[in-house]
Scaffold this motif. Sequence first.
Motif, PDB file in Angstrom:
ATOM      1  N   ALA A 152       0.833  -1.203   0.052  1.00  0.00           N
ATOM      2  CA  ALA A 152       0.055   0.034   0.040  1.00  0.00           C
ATOM      3  C   ALA A 152       0.996   1.351   0.015  1.00  0.00           C
ATOM      4  O   ALA A 152       0.574   2.227  -0.715  1.00  0.00           O
ATOM      5  N   ASN A 153       2.082   1.444   1.017  1.00  0.00           N
ATOM      6  CA  ASN A 153       2.827   2.516   0.814  1.00  0.00           C
ATOM      7  C   ASN A 153       3.432   2.551  -0.444  1.00  0.00           C
ATOM      8  O   ASN A 153       3.922   3.791  -0.995  1.00  0.00           O
ATOM      9  N   ALA A 154       3.831   1.540  -1.096  1.00  0.00           N
ATOM     10  CA  ALA A 154       4.357   1.849  -2.496  1.00  0.00           C
ATOM     11  C   ALA A 154       3.219   2.525  -3.506  1.00  0.00           C
ATOM     12  O   ALA A 154       3.938   3.510  -4.153  1.00  0.00           O
ATOM     13  N   ILE A 155       2.151   2.349  -3.309  1.00  0.00           N
ATOM     14  CA  ILE A 155       1.176   3.040  -4.267  1.00  0.00           C
ATOM     15  C   ILE A 155       0.924   4.308  -3.868  1.00  0.00           C
ATOM     16  O   ILE A 155       1.089   5.392  -4.733  1.00  0.00           O
ATOM     17  N   ARG A 156       1.191   4.550  -2.582  1.00  0.00           N
ATOM     18  CA  ARG A 156       1.186   5.876  -2.131  1.00  0.00           C
ATOM     19  C   ARG A 156       2.319   6.897  -2.529  1.00  0.00           C
ATOM     20  O   ARG A 156       1.930   8.021  -3.041  1.00  0.00           O
ATOM     21  N   ALA A 157       3.501   6.212  -2.547  1.00  0.00           N
ATOM     22  CA  ALA A 157       4.585   6.834  -2.663  1.00  0.00           C
ATOM     23  C   ALA A 157       4.810   7.233  -4.214  1.00  0.00           C
ATOM     24  O   ALA A 157       4.995   8.272  -4.881  1.00  0.00           O
ATOM     25  N   VAL A 248       5.361  -0.802 -10.162  1.00  0.00           N
ATOM     26  CA  VAL A 248       5.518  -0.154  -8.788  1.00  0.00           C
ATOM     27  C   VAL A 248       5.585  -1.272  -7.761  1.00  0.00           C
ATOM     28  O   VAL A 248       4.438  -2.099  -7.865  1.00  0.00           O
ATOM     29  N   ILE A 249       6.333  -1.465  -6.898  1.00  0.00           N
ATOM     30  CA  ILE A 249       6.159  -2.551  -5.976  1.00  0.00           C
ATOM     31  C   ILE A 249       7.027  -2.146  -4.592  1.00  0.00           C
ATOM     32  O   ILE A 249       7.810  -1.374  -4.634  1.00  0.00           O
ATOM     33  N   GLY A 250       6.470  -2.524  -3.764  1.00  0.00           N
ATOM     34  CA  GLY A 250       6.920  -2.406  -2.505  1.00  0.00           C
ATOM     35  C   GLY A 250       8.122  -3.514  -1.935  1.00  0.00           C
ATOM     36  O   GLY A 250       7.982  -4.485  -2.253  1.00  0.00           O
ATOM     37  N   THR A 251       8.821  -3.146  -0.920  1.00  0.00           N
ATOM     38  CA  THR A 251       9.806  -3.985  -0.433  1.00  0.00           C
ATOM     39  C   THR A 251       9.475  -4.268   0.927  1.00  0.00           C
ATOM     40  O   THR A 251       9.041  -3.474   1.351  1.00  0.00           O
ATOM     41  N   HIS A 252       9.958  -5.453   1.525  1.00  0.00           N
ATOM     42  CA  HIS A 252       9.797  -5.733   3.003  1.00  0.00           C
ATOM     43  C   HIS A 252      11.209  -5.660   3.462  1.00  0.00           C
ATOM     44  O   HIS A 252      12.360  -5.698   2.739  1.00  0.00           O
ATOM     45  N   ASN A 274      12.439  -6.682 -17.752  1.00  0.00           N
ATOM     46  CA  ASN A 274      12.910  -5.483 -18.550  1.00  0.00           C
ATOM     47  C   ASN A 274      11.819  -4.408 -18.583  1.00  0.00           C
ATOM     48  O   ASN A 274      11.042  -4.276 -19.689  1.00  0.00           O
ATOM     49  N   VAL A 275      11.548  -3.738 -17.457  1.00  0.00           N
ATOM     50  CA  VAL A 275      10.648  -2.767 -17.390  1.00  0.00           C
ATOM     51  C   VAL A 275      11.025  -1.671 -16.427  1.00  0.00           C
ATOM     52  O   VAL A 275      11.987  -2.006 -15.555  1.00  0.00           O
ATOM     53  N   ASP A 276      10.799  -0.327 -16.649  1.00  0.00           N
ATOM     54  CA  ASP A 276      11.173   0.456 -15.472  1.00  0.00           C
ATOM     55  C   ASP A 276      10.391   0.247 -14.092  1.00  0.00           C
ATOM     56  O   ASP A 276       9.168  -0.340 -14.047  1.00  0.00           O
ATOM     57  N   ILE A 277      11.126   0.272 -12.949  1.00  0.00           N
ATOM     58  CA  ILE A 277      10.484  -0.387 -11.768  1.00  0.00           C
ATOM     59  C   ILE A 277      10.810   0.817 -10.463  1.00  0.00           C
ATOM     60  O   ILE A 277      11.971   1.263 -10.367  1.00  0.00           O
ATOM     61  N   LEU A 278       9.673   1.074 -10.048  1.00  0.00           N
ATOM     62  CA  LEU A 278       9.517   1.938  -8.854  1.00  0.00           C
ATOM     63  C   LEU A 278       9.657   0.967  -7.402  1.00  0.00           C
ATOM     64  O   LEU A 278       8.598   0.647  -7.180  1.00  0.00           O
ATOM     65  N   ALA A 279      10.819   0.788  -6.846  1.00  0.00           N
ATOM     66  CA  ALA A 279      10.814   0.044  -5.639  1.00  0.00           C
ATOM     67  C   ALA A 279      10.677   1.031  -4.262  1.00  0.00           C
ATOM     68  O   ALA A 279      11.549   1.661  -4.322  1.00  0.00           O
TER      69      ALA A 279
END
Length: 291
Positions: A152-157, A248-252, A274-279
């Motif tokens: 959820a925090n990943a989407i908010r960010a 868009v992906i969150g990390t633990h 092979n895609v841009d990634i927001l971690a």
Amino acid sequence: MQILAATDFSTRSQRALRRAGQLAQATAAELAIVHVVDDDQPQRLVEMEARESERMLTELIGAVSELRDVRCHPRVVIGDPFDAIVRTAVAQTADLIVMGAHRKQLLRDIFVGTTVERVIRTGHHPVLMVNNEVNLPYEVVLSPVDLSDASANAIRAARTVGVIDGARLEILHAFLPVGKGKMSMAGLDQADIDEYVSSERQEVTEDLTAFLLESDLGGLGASLRVEEGGAFEVISAGVDRMRPDLLVIGTHGRSGLLKVLLGSVTEEVLRSLNVDILAVPPNKREDITGP
């Protein structure tokens, strides 16, 4: 908003710099452009490289079209690349770090990780890893969600830093119907198994909808998709199917040898897709010792 873009003057980091400039233009952000000079060399060479890097940063800012009308602040920092990037992001109170995908060195990466992975692992800033050429703003975004605070925090960010503004967003969830294998071993009809899986999918979809509402993410206009399978398998298939511009992906917050040796879904995504990634790492206030 404050954005930090790291560059080693390679083609990979050039793409990252262009994307950072595009985001800075769209959000009226200030952009710190950082080059790290490795201090593991004679001091004379460090000083020489630092002077040359300052000159190259100035030329780069003037040459990249996406940096026009952006408030840019060139920075040359001495130290270990990943540590210097994290320290500078803290000093600049950066809201986002933008980096290019680094060339992988197999044995070193297994035990240490790439610079991008180490920045994500040790810092608390969202990190945008740019894999592809920069054309338009992100138009198609895929966000895997596992019903955790981290996802959820990943989407908010992503919403805060402006990477999903105006984009078509799909929220993806993977599930494993735990009773399916036992039903197959018991010799039940395929129709009964399919009905059970369908029922499980419906229940998980309702849980996902409730989770998004509880997380104040119900008004995104996102489409929801629930797929059977393991997390990485479902994410990889989703990328192949949807061809998103951004994942868009969150990390633990797992750390230490457990994380290095076992890895995580996010690390597998960073290394394989092979895609841009927001971690997005956990917030500082979140428990960072969990799985």
